[in-house]
Design an enzyme around this catalytic site. Structure first.
Site, mmCIF file in Angstrom:
data_model
loop_
_atom_site.group_PDB
_atom_site.id
_atom_site.type_symbol
_atom_site.label_atom_id
_atom_site.label_comp_id
_atom_site.label_asym_id
_atom_site.label_seq_id
_atom_site.Cartn_x
_atom_site.Cartn_y
_atom_site.Cartn_z
ATOM 1 N N THR A 134 0.751 -1.155 0.088
ATOM 2 C CA THR A 134 -0.071 0.103 0.109
ATOM 3 C C THR A 134 0.954 1.090 0.083
ATOM 4 O OG1 THR A 134 -2.054 1.181 1.105
ATOM 5 C CG2 THR A 134 -0.208 0.150 2.513
ATOM 6 N N TYR A 135 0.205 2.522 -0.340
ATOM 7 C CA TYR A 135 1.121 3.459 -0.298
ATOM 8 C C TYR A 135 0.079 4.704 -0.120
ATOM 9 C CZ TYR A 135 -0.374 4.605 -5.273
ATOM 10 O OH TYR A 135 -1.022 4.548 -6.429
ATOM 11 N N ARG A 198 5.120 -1.811 -9.169
ATOM 12 C CA ARG A 198 3.926 -1.380 -8.210
ATOM 13 C C ARG A 198 3.940 -2.586 -7.397
ATOM 14 N NH1 ARG A 198 1.426 0.804 -12.859
ATOM 15 N NH2 ARG A 198 0.689 -1.396 -13.468
ATOM 16 N N GLU A 324 3.852 -11.695 -12.542
ATOM 17 C CA GLU A 324 2.961 -13.177 -12.116
ATOM 18 C C GLU A 324 3.482 -14.310 -12.614
ATOM 19 O OE1 GLU A 324 1.374 -10.430 -13.459
ATOM 20 O OE2 GLU A 324 -0.494 -9.769 -12.333
HETATM 21 N N1 UDP Z 1 1.367 0.024 -4.950
HETATM 22 C C1 UDP Z 1 2.352 0.595 -3.866
HETATM 23 N N2 UDP Z 1 3.154 1.708 -4.362
HETATM 24 C C2 UDP Z 1 2.983 2.164 -5.555
HETATM 25 C C3 UDP Z 1 1.854 1.650 -6.502
HETATM 26 C C4 UDP Z 1 1.131 0.881 -5.993
HETATM 27 O O1 UDP Z 1 2.536 0.134 -3.078
HETATM 28 O O2 UDP Z 1 3.819 3.051 -5.843
HETATM 29 C C5 UDP Z 1 0.361 -0.786 -4.134
HETATM 30 C C6 UDP Z 1 -0.855 -0.492 -4.530
HETATM 31 O O3 UDP Z 1 -1.258 0.055 -3.172
HETATM 32 C C7 UDP Z 1 -1.653 -1.854 -4.715
HETATM 33 C C8 UDP Z 1 -0.680 -2.711 -5.306
HETATM 34 O O4 UDP Z 1 0.674 -2.185 -5.142
HETATM 35 O O5 UDP Z 1 -1.894 -2.408 -3.519
HETATM 36 C C9 UDP Z 1 -0.920 -2.842 -6.990
HETATM 37 O O6 UDP Z 1 -0.675 -1.347 -7.310
HETATM 38 P P1 UDP Z 1 -1.827 -0.740 -8.527
HETATM 39 O O7 UDP Z 1 -3.351 -0.969 -7.897
HETATM 40 O O8 UDP Z 1 -1.582 0.775 -8.803
HETATM 41 O O9 UDP Z 1 -1.455 -1.856 -9.600
HETATM 42 P P2 UDP Z 1 -2.426 -2.386 -10.760
HETATM 43 O O10 UDP Z 1 -3.703 -2.780 -10.115
HETATM 44 O O11 UDP Z 1 -2.607 -1.258 -11.665
HETATM 45 O O12 UDP Z 1 -1.644 -3.581 -11.475
#
Ligand code: UDP
Ligand code: MN
Length: 379
Positions: A134-135, A198, A324
């Protein structure tokens, strides 16, 4: 007055009675019975009529004691055989009933499931380890509260590992404290500003934590912004090595919904749902929120005959969309080591909607800074 009171007092009577009983206990016939004088010698009693009364009293007393004992014995006996409370409330400890079904070709022997169910209720549930990167951004409180409240409904034991970047924020700590879920609040020290990474380093920090503490449970990567059903978390406990299921998601264009994940025959994985052409290059077509695995693979790979030695980690060197599959390739060799969960994989248990609003301002402390900015004055 004083002497009369003494004579009539029950204490005095009792004392007399005891003395007399003590004297009579010599078992001499009444006619020859003697009383002991102060010098220890016996002499004929000068009060024979009185002595007869005393004997009578002693006999009556003896009988009374006997009847009392008998009465209490009978009372105790009956109290002992009367059951206390409701016997129905005790667990049925009888051996299970065997149910025999005869057929032309076979004989099936079943057992009464009731006892089995009672025993399985006593067995501890498998630990679920939910990893959430999370962020800090505008919707973070909404996402974390929503997920936390869902996790609270899941049967324990459940450990929620929430990993932040760079520093643990006060706001996240506050939310975690209030959810009532068992949690660990971690921070990754790896600094990465690359968009495709991310959550990768945060998930790796959680994997390292599990390996270090040899946590034994089912690991599930649950991003904070996804939507999950309660049923999903309940089904995780049936996973032995690696479980996977289809996830509904919005395509990157956000103008259509797609399905990604296994096609199953029972719990056997026989194919993959995937809509994107470029994804033909991937070995496994699974979303990050579409699989879960046994945490002991991380620190006891020999037990699982794991294709890769430790450490099993998410890779930040691969193209976006390949995180993944490259991770799963470290955990299983092929589809034969996967379990379609729940069997037949025909249910959608969670949704990956990409609804994040990255550029919306993050309110520090979840407080409005300009609380008194009145747009419409009260009339
Ligand atoms: N996340 C994070 N830092 C970031 C971007 C994302 O901790 O700079 C976390 C975000 O809170 C989520 C997970 O990584 O729990 C996936 O991020 P995101 O939802 O943006 O990715 P997507 O769903 O587009 O793959
Ligand atoms: Mn997301």
């Amino acid at each position: 007055m004083a002497s009369i009171r003494r004579t009539l007092s029950p204490a005095r009577h009792e004392r007399l009675y005891h003395n007399e009983a003590a004297v009579s206990s010599s078992f001499t016939p009444a006619s020859q019975r003697h009383l002991q004088n102060g010098n220890g010698k016996y002499q004929s009693s000068p009060h024979l009529p009185l002595f007869g009364v005393q004997t009578l009293l002693w006999r009556r007393g003896w009988r009374r004691s006997f009847y009392r004992c008998l009465l209490f014995f009978i009372l105790g006996f009956f109290l002992g055989i009367i059951p206390f409370g409701n016997i129905e409330s005790f667990p049925d400890l009888k051996p299970p009933l065997a149910i025999v079904q005869a057929n032309d070709n076979y004989v099936a022997l079943g057992i009464d499931k009731k006892l089995e169910d009672q025993i399985s209720e006593l067995e501890p549930e498998k630990l679920l380890i939910i990893v959430t990167p999370t962020y800090n951004r505008a919707f973070q409180a909404y996402f974390l509260n929503r997920l936390g409240q869902l996790l609270r409904l899941v049967k324990p034991p459940l450990l929620w590992i929430v990993v932040e970047e760079k520093a643990a924020s006060f706001e996240t700590a506050e939310i975690l404290r209030k959810t009532g879920v068992m949690y660990r609040h971690l921070v990754t020290t790896v600094n990465s500003s690359i968009v495709k990474d991310r959550g990768v380093h945060q998930r790796n920090a959680a994997l390292e934590h599990m390996g270090h503490h040899k946590l034994d449970g089912i690991v599930y990567f649950a991003d904070d912004d996804n939507v999950y059903s309660l049923e999903l978390f309940e089904s995780l406990r049936s996973i032995s090595r690696f479980g996977t299921w289809p996830v509904a998601m919005l395509a990157a264009s956000k103008n259509k919904a797609i399905l990604e994940g296994p096609v199953c025959n029972g719990s056997q994985v026989i194919g993959w749902h995937t809509n994107e052409k470029s994804k033909g290059l991937r070995r496994f077509h699974v979303d990050m929120s579409g699989f879960a695995f046994n945490s002991t693979i991380l620190w006891d790979p020999k037990r699982w005959r794991c294709p890769f030695p430790n450490p099993i980690r998410q890779l930040d060197t691969v193209k976006e969309g390949f995180q993944e599959t490259t991770f799963i390739e470290q955990v299983v060799e092929d589809e034969s080591q996967m379990e379609g969960t729940p069997p037949s994989c025909s249910r959608i248990l969670n949704w990956h909607l990409h609804l994040d609003a990255r550029n919306v301002v993050y309110p520090g402390g979840w407080l409005l800074q300009k609380n008194l900015d009145v747009v419409l004055p009260i009339k």
